[in-house]
Design a protein around this motif. Structure first.
Motif, PDB file in Angstrom:
ATOM      1  N   ILE A  61      48.723  51.703  35.159  1.00  0.00           N
ATOM      2  CA  ILE A  61      48.857  51.241  34.146  1.00  0.00           C
ATOM      3  C   ILE A  61      49.377  52.464  33.321  1.00  0.00           C
ATOM      4  N   SER A  62      49.026  53.778  33.704  1.00  0.00           N
ATOM      5  CA  SER A  62      49.096  54.798  32.774  1.00  0.00           C
ATOM      6  C   SER A  62      50.921  55.763  32.708  1.00  0.00           C
ATOM      7  N   VAL A  63      51.182  55.199  33.637  1.00  0.00           N
ATOM      8  CA  VAL A  63      52.821  55.688  33.854  1.00  0.00           C
ATOM      9  C   VAL A  63      53.914  55.230  33.829  1.00  0.00           C
ATOM     10  N   LEU A  64      53.223  53.488  33.112  1.00  0.00           N
ATOM     11  CA  LEU A  64      54.097  52.049  32.350  1.00  0.00           C
ATOM     12  C   LEU A  64      53.957  53.181  31.202  1.00  0.00           C
ATOM     13  N   GLU A  65      55.359  51.750  30.784  1.00  0.00           N
ATOM     14  CA  GLU A  65      56.062  51.884  29.171  1.00  0.00           C
ATOM     15  C   GLU A  65      55.106  50.951  28.602  1.00  0.00           C
ATOM     16  N   THR A  66      55.451  50.939  27.277  1.00  0.00           N
ATOM     17  CA  THR A  66      54.184  50.004  27.013  1.00  0.00           C
ATOM     18  C   THR A  66      55.443  48.518  26.764  1.00  0.00           C
ATOM     19  N   GLU A  67      55.979  48.060  27.233  1.00  0.00           N
ATOM     20  CA  GLU A  67      56.311  46.876  27.436  1.00  0.00           C
ATOM     21  C   GLU A  67      56.073  46.309  28.955  1.00  0.00           C
ATOM     22  N   GLU A  68      56.603  47.385  29.982  1.00  0.00           N
ATOM     23  CA  GLU A  68      55.624  46.393  31.312  1.00  0.00           C
ATOM     24  C   GLU A  68      54.025  46.776  30.905  1.00  0.00           C
ATOM     25  N   HIS A  70      52.811  44.832  29.132  1.00  0.00           N
ATOM     26  CA  HIS A  70      52.577  44.123  27.846  1.00  0.00           C
ATOM     27  C   HIS A  70      52.507  42.969  28.897  1.00  0.00           C
ATOM     28  N   ILE A  71      53.518  42.859  30.345  1.00  0.00           N
ATOM     29  CA  ILE A  71      54.020  42.676  31.093  1.00  0.00           C
ATOM     30  C   ILE A  71      52.937  42.012  32.476  1.00  0.00           C
ATOM     31  N   GLU A  72      51.947  43.733  32.417  1.00  0.00           N
ATOM     32  CA  GLU A  72      50.732  43.824  33.279  1.00  0.00           C
ATOM     33  C   GLU A  72      49.725  42.589  32.973  1.00  0.00           C
ATOM     34  N   LEU A  73      49.858  42.796  32.091  1.00  0.00           N
ATOM     35  CA  LEU A  73      48.826  41.973  30.688  1.00  0.00           C
ATOM     36  C   LEU A  73      49.195  40.451  30.411  1.00  0.00           C
ATOM     37  N   GLU A  74      50.118  40.644  30.229  1.00  0.00           N
ATOM     38  CA  GLU A  74      49.897  39.231  30.126  1.00  0.00           C
ATOM     39  C   GLU A  74      49.725  38.149  31.950  1.00  0.00           C
ATOM     40  N   LYS A  75      49.891  39.173  32.615  1.00  0.00           N
ATOM     41  CA  LYS A  75      49.823  38.148  34.081  1.00  0.00           C
ATOM     42  C   LYS A  75      48.423  38.481  33.959  1.00  0.00           C
ATOM     43  N   GLY A  76      48.200  39.404  33.337  1.00  0.00           N
ATOM     44  CA  GLY A  76      45.902  38.859  34.158  1.00  0.00           C
ATOM     45  C   GLY A  76      45.354  37.647  33.138  1.00  0.00           C
ATOM     46  N   TYR A  77      46.152  37.978  31.048  1.00  0.00           N
ATOM     47  CA  TYR A  77      45.700  36.936  31.015  1.00  0.00           C
ATOM     48  C   TYR A  77      46.550  35.770  31.457  1.00  0.00           C
ATOM     49  N   ALA A  78      47.031  35.110  31.890  1.00  0.00           N
ATOM     50  CA  ALA A  78      47.425  34.268  32.339  1.00  0.00           C
ATOM     51  C   ALA A  78      46.331  33.711  33.977  1.00  0.00           C
ATOM     52  N   ASP A  79      46.707  35.098  34.821  1.00  0.00           N
ATOM     53  CA  ASP A  79      45.227  35.024  35.787  1.00  0.00           C
ATOM     54  C   ASP A  79      43.997  34.109  35.084  1.00  0.00           C
ATOM     55  N   ARG A  80      43.817  34.707  33.992  1.00  0.00           N
ATOM     56  CA  ARG A  80      42.332  34.734  33.972  1.00  0.00           C
ATOM     57  C   ARG A  80      41.985  32.745  33.389  1.00  0.00           C
ATOM     58  N   LYS A  81      42.769  32.617  32.787  1.00  0.00           N
ATOM     59  CA  LYS A  81      43.204  31.193  32.570  1.00  0.00           C
ATOM     60  C   LYS A  81      43.865  30.540  33.309  1.00  0.00           C
ATOM     61  N   ALA A  82      44.279  30.680  34.577  1.00  0.00           N
ATOM     62  CA  ALA A  82      44.101  29.726  35.615  1.00  0.00           C
ATOM     63  C   ALA A  82      42.772  30.314  36.505  1.00  0.00           C
ATOM     64  N   GLY A  83      41.976  30.558  36.534  1.00  0.00           N
ATOM     65  CA  GLY A  83      41.126  30.393  37.035  1.00  0.00           C
ATOM     66  C   GLY A  83      40.689  32.051  38.250  1.00  0.00           C
ATOM     67  N   ARG A  84      41.754  32.341  38.366  1.00  0.00           N
ATOM     68  CA  ARG A  84      41.916  33.456  39.416  1.00  0.00           C
ATOM     69  C   ARG A  84      41.707  34.502  39.353  1.00  0.00           C
ATOM     70  N   THR A  85      40.309  34.484  39.615  1.00  0.00           N
ATOM     71  CA  THR A  85      39.469  35.872  38.541  1.00  0.00           C
ATOM     72  C   THR A  85      38.615  36.501  39.930  1.00  0.00           C
ATOM     73  N   LYS A  86      37.416  37.421  40.061  1.00  0.00           N
ATOM     74  CA  LYS A  86      36.834  38.136  40.786  1.00  0.00           C
ATOM     75  C   LYS A  86      35.714  38.077  39.991  1.00  0.00           C
ATOM     76  N   ASP A  87      34.460  37.813  40.003  1.00  0.00           N
ATOM     77  CA  ASP A  87      33.362  38.706  39.659  1.00  0.00           C
ATOM     78  C   ASP A  87      34.194  40.930  39.734  1.00  0.00           C
ATOM     79  N   ALA A  88      33.623  41.454  38.978  1.00  0.00           N
ATOM     80  CA  ALA A  88      33.153  43.054  38.836  1.00  0.00           C
ATOM     81  C   ALA A  88      32.395  43.366  40.245  1.00  0.00           C
ATOM     82  N   LYS A  89      31.628  42.765  40.792  1.00  0.00           N
ATOM     83  CA  LYS A  89      30.999  43.012  42.158  1.00  0.00           C
ATOM     84  C   LYS A  89      32.363  42.876  43.325  1.00  0.00           C
ATOM     85  N   THR A  90      32.516  41.326  43.210  1.00  0.00           N
ATOM     86  CA  THR A  90      33.844  41.416  44.600  1.00  0.00           C
ATOM     87  C   THR A  90      34.465  42.870  44.095  1.00  0.00           C
TER      88      THR A  90
END
Length: 101
Positions: A61-68, A70-90
């Protein structure tokens, strides 16, 4: 059993140097390490590690432009809402296994 067979391999000098430095620290001659590797191939009936191409590399993420970003953050948010997550240990376990971190 007497050691009478030779193995000849061409490898990158930097790789050889780095590996032999580690082996020296461990007190293991390179020939013993190669012998151990071959024995593990026999015991595992294949390579003693997973040889695969990762599905994809993690996003830096350190090399992404602001818009890029935001797109990655939206993907993560969508995964969270859909239950596609793992606990930190995993997640950390998977990172160690997949990327040697």
């Amino acid at each position: 059993m007497a050691k009478s067979a030779n193995v000849y391999a061409r490898i990158e000098p930097e790789i050889k140097e780095q590996a032999e430095k580690i082996l020296s620290t461990l007190g293991i001659p390179a020939s013993n390490a190669i012998n151990m590797f071959y024995k593990q191939i026999i015991l595992q009936r294949g390579l003693p590690f997973e040889g695969k191409i990762p599905d994809r590399t993690p996003t830096d993420i350190s090399v992404l432009e602001t818009e890029e970003l935001h797109i990655e953050l939206e993907k993560g948010y969508a995964d969270r809402k859909a239950g596609r997550t793992k606990d930190a240990k995993t997640v950390f376990s998977d990172l160690h296994k997949d990327y040697g971190l």
